[in-house]
Design a protein around this motif. Sequence first.
Motif, PDB file in Angstrom:
ATOM      1  N   MET A  11      -3.065 -16.988  -4.319  1.00 17.80           N
ATOM      2  CA  MET A  11      -2.312 -15.890  -4.883  1.00 17.80           C
ATOM      3  C   MET A  11      -2.816 -14.583  -4.272  1.00 17.80           C
ATOM      4  SD  MET A  11      -2.077 -14.442  -8.809  1.00 17.80           S
ATOM      5  CE  MET A  11      -1.722 -16.034  -9.461  1.00 17.80           C
ATOM      6  N   GLU A  12      -1.887 -13.815  -3.786  1.00 15.90           N
ATOM      7  CA  GLU A  12      -2.179 -12.488  -3.224  1.00 15.90           C
ATOM      8  C   GLU A  12      -2.340 -11.491  -4.377  1.00 15.90           C
ATOM      9  OE1 GLU A  12      -2.515  -9.679  -0.057  1.00 15.90           O
ATOM     10  OE2 GLU A  12      -2.160 -11.825   0.159  1.00 15.90           O
ATOM     11  N   VAL A  13      -3.251 -10.538  -4.211  1.00 21.57           N
ATOM     12  CA  VAL A  13      -3.452  -9.490  -5.205  1.00 21.57           C
ATOM     13  C   VAL A  13      -3.273  -8.144  -4.524  1.00 21.57           C
ATOM     14  CG1 VAL A  13      -5.071  -8.412  -6.809  1.00 21.57           C
ATOM     15  CG2 VAL A  13      -5.038 -10.901  -6.567  1.00 21.57           C
ATOM     16  N   ILE A  14      -2.475  -7.282  -5.136  1.00 20.80           N
ATOM     17  CA  ILE A  14      -2.299  -5.915  -4.639  1.00 20.80           C
ATOM     18  C   ILE A  14      -2.934  -4.982  -5.646  1.00 20.80           C
ATOM     19  CG2 ILE A  14      -0.638  -4.081  -4.143  1.00 20.80           C
ATOM     20  CD1 ILE A  14       1.307  -6.226  -3.193  1.00 20.80           C
ATOM     21  N   HIS A  15      -3.858  -4.150  -5.168  1.00 21.96           N
ATOM     22  CA  HIS A  15      -4.530  -3.175  -6.030  1.00 21.96           C
ATOM     23  C   HIS A  15      -3.806  -1.839  -5.908  1.00 21.96           C
ATOM     24  CE1 HIS A  15      -7.911  -5.783  -7.002  1.00 21.96           C
ATOM     25  NE2 HIS A  15      -7.827  -6.206  -5.755  1.00 21.96           N
ATOM     26  N   LEU A  16      -3.425  -1.287  -7.039  1.00 21.78           N
ATOM     27  CA  LEU A  16      -2.674  -0.040  -7.061  1.00 21.78           C
ATOM     28  C   LEU A  16      -3.582   1.153  -6.776  1.00 21.78           C
ATOM     29  CD1 LEU A  16      -0.495  -0.584 -10.256  1.00 21.78           C
ATOM     30  CD2 LEU A  16       0.228  -0.775  -7.875  1.00 21.78           C
ATOM     31  N   LYS A  17      -3.076   2.077  -5.968  1.00 18.56           N
ATOM     32  CA  LYS A  17      -3.763   3.346  -5.751  1.00 18.56           C
ATOM     33  C   LYS A  17      -3.227   4.381  -6.730  1.00 18.56           C
ATOM     34  CE  LYS A  17      -4.563   2.451  -0.889  1.00 18.56           C
ATOM     35  NZ  LYS A  17      -4.246   2.836   0.481  1.00 18.56           N
TER      36      LYS A  17
END
Length: 69
Positions: A1-7
């Motif tokens: 699973m890919e994780v995108i961290h919000l800026k």
Amino acid sequence: MEVIHLKDGYIKLGQALKIANLVESGAEAKYVVQEGLVRVNGEVDTRRGKKLEAGDMVEYNGETVKIEA
């Protein structure tokens, strides 16, 4: 699973698909979203500009992306 961290507080659906390398271009993102091939939190969403926030899950082509703060 890919994780995108919000800026910031959110990311748009089309951008998330590109960042996760699920599509190669914005045009491809637009196509797959409008064709109903993308699910957000288990439901089909046809809005490329949908704002995703921490906790949201995106599914496309057998891949899942989690949005985190």
